[in-house]
Design a protein around this motif. Structure first.
Motif, PDB file in Angstrom:
ATOM      1  N   PRO A  22      -4.191  16.753  -5.177  1.00 57.89           N
ATOM      2  CA  PRO A  22      -5.033  15.674  -5.688  1.00 57.89           C
ATOM      3  C   PRO A  22      -4.563  14.285  -5.239  1.00 57.89           C
ATOM      4  O   PRO A  22      -5.058  13.292  -5.722  1.00 57.89           O
ATOM      5  CB  PRO A  22      -4.841  15.819  -7.211  1.00 57.89           C
ATOM      6  N   TYR A  23      -3.596  14.250  -4.311  1.00 55.64           N
ATOM      7  CA  TYR A  23      -2.993  12.957  -3.951  1.00 55.64           C
ATOM      8  C   TYR A  23      -3.885  12.168  -2.994  1.00 55.64           C
ATOM      9  O   TYR A  23      -4.003  10.955  -3.090  1.00 55.64           O
ATOM     10  CB  TYR A  23      -1.603  13.192  -3.355  1.00 55.64           C
ATOM     11  N   LEU A  24      -4.474  12.913  -2.029  1.00 54.69           N
ATOM     12  CA  LEU A  24      -5.493  12.324  -1.161  1.00 54.69           C
ATOM     13  C   LEU A  24      -6.690  13.261  -1.221  1.00 54.69           C
ATOM     14  O   LEU A  24      -6.542  14.471  -0.985  1.00 54.69           O
ATOM     15  CB  LEU A  24      -4.985  12.223   0.281  1.00 54.69           C
ATOM     16  N   ASP A  25      -7.844  12.729  -1.520  1.00 55.01           N
ATOM     17  CA  ASP A  25      -9.019  13.577  -1.744  1.00 55.01           C
ATOM     18  C   ASP A  25      -9.718  13.929  -0.437  1.00 55.01           C
ATOM     19  O   ASP A  25      -9.610  13.207   0.577  1.00 55.01           O
ATOM     20  CB  ASP A  25      -9.974  12.872  -2.702  1.00 55.01           C
ATOM     21  N   ALA A  26     -10.461  15.040  -0.492  1.00 50.06           N
ATOM     22  CA  ALA A  26     -11.130  15.572   0.697  1.00 50.06           C
ATOM     23  C   ALA A  26     -12.150  14.583   1.265  1.00 50.06           C
ATOM     24  O   ALA A  26     -12.282  14.453   2.488  1.00 50.06           O
ATOM     25  CB  ALA A  26     -11.813  16.897   0.352  1.00 50.06           C
ATOM     26  N   ALA A 138       5.002  -2.291   1.464  1.00 49.22           N
ATOM     27  CA  ALA A 138       3.582  -1.942   1.602  1.00 49.22           C
ATOM     28  C   ALA A 138       2.711  -2.785   0.661  1.00 49.22           C
ATOM     29  O   ALA A 138       1.585  -3.156   1.011  1.00 49.22           O
ATOM     30  CB  ALA A 138       3.377  -0.459   1.320  1.00 49.22           C
ATOM     31  N   MET A 139       3.242  -3.106  -0.509  1.00 49.94           N
ATOM     32  CA  MET A 139       2.474  -3.916  -1.465  1.00 49.94           C
ATOM     33  C   MET A 139       2.302  -5.341  -0.940  1.00 49.94           C
ATOM     34  O   MET A 139       1.395  -6.053  -1.344  1.00 49.94           O
ATOM     35  CB  MET A 139       3.160  -3.940  -2.832  1.00 49.94           C
ATOM     36  N   GLU A 140       3.208  -5.763  -0.055  1.00 54.68           N
ATOM     37  CA  GLU A 140       3.158  -7.133   0.451  1.00 54.68           C
ATOM     38  C   GLU A 140       2.298  -7.284   1.702  1.00 54.68           C
ATOM     39  O   GLU A 140       2.176  -8.387   2.240  1.00 54.68           O
ATOM     40  CB  GLU A 140       4.587  -7.628   0.729  1.00 54.68           C
ATOM     41  N   VAL A 141       1.728  -6.162   2.188  1.00 52.06           N
ATOM     42  CA  VAL A 141       0.816  -6.273   3.331  1.00 52.06           C
ATOM     43  C   VAL A 141      -0.452  -6.966   2.845  1.00 52.06           C
ATOM     44  O   VAL A 141      -1.109  -6.486   1.920  1.00 52.06           O
ATOM     45  CB  VAL A 141       0.474  -4.888   3.927  1.00 52.06           C
ATOM     46  N   PHE A 142      -0.744  -8.112   3.460  1.00 55.35           N
ATOM     47  CA  PHE A 142      -1.922  -8.885   3.055  1.00 55.35           C
ATOM     48  C   PHE A 142      -3.062  -8.565   4.011  1.00 55.35           C
ATOM     49  O   PHE A 142      -2.907  -8.675   5.222  1.00 55.35           O
ATOM     50  CB  PHE A 142      -1.582 -10.377   3.079  1.00 55.35           C
ATOM     51  N   GLU A 196      -0.807   2.893  -6.831  1.00 52.42           N
ATOM     52  CA  GLU A 196      -0.968   4.294  -7.239  1.00 52.42           C
ATOM     53  C   GLU A 196      -1.121   5.196  -6.001  1.00 52.42           C
ATOM     54  O   GLU A 196      -0.568   6.290  -5.945  1.00 52.42           O
ATOM     55  CB  GLU A 196      -2.200   4.412  -8.137  1.00 52.42           C
ATOM     56  N   TYR A 197      -1.890   4.724  -5.034  1.00 51.82           N
ATOM     57  CA  TYR A 197      -2.022   5.455  -3.755  1.00 51.82           C
ATOM     58  C   TYR A 197      -0.641   5.655  -3.143  1.00 51.82           C
ATOM     59  O   TYR A 197      -0.271   6.764  -2.741  1.00 51.82           O
ATOM     60  CB  TYR A 197      -2.938   4.646  -2.834  1.00 51.82           C
ATOM     61  N   LEU A 198       0.158   4.590  -3.098  1.00 50.61           N
ATOM     62  CA  LEU A 198       1.477   4.673  -2.467  1.00 50.61           C
ATOM     63  C   LEU A 198       2.403   5.625  -3.223  1.00 50.61           C
ATOM     64  O   LEU A 198       3.118   6.427  -2.615  1.00 50.61           O
ATOM     65  CB  LEU A 198       2.108   3.278  -2.406  1.00 50.61           C
ATOM     66  N   TRP A 202       3.869   9.870  -1.691  1.00 49.34           N
ATOM     67  CA  TRP A 202       5.196  10.463  -1.443  1.00 49.34           C
ATOM     68  C   TRP A 202       5.171  11.992  -1.574  1.00 49.34           C
ATOM     69  O   TRP A 202       5.998  12.680  -0.986  1.00 49.34           O
ATOM     70  CB  TRP A 202       6.255   9.878  -2.390  1.00 49.34           C
ATOM     71  N   HIS A 203       4.209  12.549  -2.333  1.00 52.37           N
ATOM     72  CA  HIS A 203       4.123  14.015  -2.478  1.00 52.37           C
ATOM     73  C   HIS A 203       3.699  14.691  -1.176  1.00 52.37           C
ATOM     74  O   HIS A 203       3.935  15.876  -0.983  1.00 52.37           O
ATOM     75  CB  HIS A 203       3.101  14.387  -3.558  1.00 52.37           C
TER      76      HIS A 203
END
Ligand code: MN3
Length: 210
Positions: A22-26, A138-142, A196-198, A202-203
């Motif tokens: 369920p981490y990345l959806d189809a 990654a959070m700081e990528v604008f 939340e995506y990030l 990691w999974h």
């Protein structure tokens, strides 16, 4: 893919669309791979079509922009807009290829092992601290871009932020882990919740064996 030449073709997704749930959806994977990734492949072919002299170059060679971004052609030979189209689309092909290759279903996604594990622990203290640093970066990528764990020619590890479809090819930095931060990579499922995506990614992020 990295050693292919014109005409480039879309490499198949290395797992079924639903394999990263369920981490990345189809649905996200379907659009991301079959539409977004494909548009870069098509765009690169389109951009190379009029330039026979560049059609024998591999993706890496096209992106090895040593001299002011156009190492393989003098500005007189190629209009700047054509060079830009090749670098943008080629960068999109290169980055997406590595991103999809670097994901794997939970259970088969590899954590860092051996030399890479030692280097991560030496540079960041622990895998957990590395993950925190990577997520922070990654959070700081604008705007649209990527976060990459790169291996420098001198053996050091560093986390990079890339804009749009920039790559690390001309800096001779080997990308070990790539995360797509364009909204199309997560918006269908996560909406504005990039963090939340990030965290979920990691999974299914798989480290290479060095
Ligand atoms: Mn993308």
């Amino acid at each position: 893919m990295l050693f292919d030449t014109y005409p480039f073709s879309l490499p198949p997704l290395p797992y079924p669309y639903e394999a990263l749930e369920p981490y990345l959806d189809a649905e996200t994977l379907h659009y991301h791979h079959d539409k977004h990734f494909k548009s870069y492949v098509d765009g690169l072919n389109q951009a190379l079509k009029p330039y026979c002299g560049l059609q024998g170059l591999t993706l890496r060679q096209l992106l090895s922009a040593g001299n002011g971004g156009y190492g393989w052609a003098s500005p007189g030979q190629l209009p700047p807009c054509a060079a830009k189209a090749i670098l943008r689309n080629g960068g999109g092909v290169y980055n997406h290829f590595l991103y999809f290759q670097g994901l794997a279903p939970k259970g088969t996604a590899r954590g860092p092992e051996g030399k890479l594990l030692q280097w991560i622990c030496r540079a960041y203290g622990s895998v957990e601290q590395f993950q925190q640093a990577f997520t922070q970066c990654a959070m700081e990528v604008f705007g649209s871009g990527w976060t990459v764990l790169g291996l420098l020619p001198n053996g050091a590890l560093r986390i990079f932020r890339l804009k749009n479809q920039e790559t690390l090819v001309c800096a001779k930095i080997r990308p070990l882990l790539m995360v797509d931060l364009w909204e199309h990579a997560y918006y269908l499922k996560y909406k504005n919740l990039r963090k939340e995506y990030l965290e979920n990614l990691w999974h299914v992020l798989s480290f290479p064996v060095l």
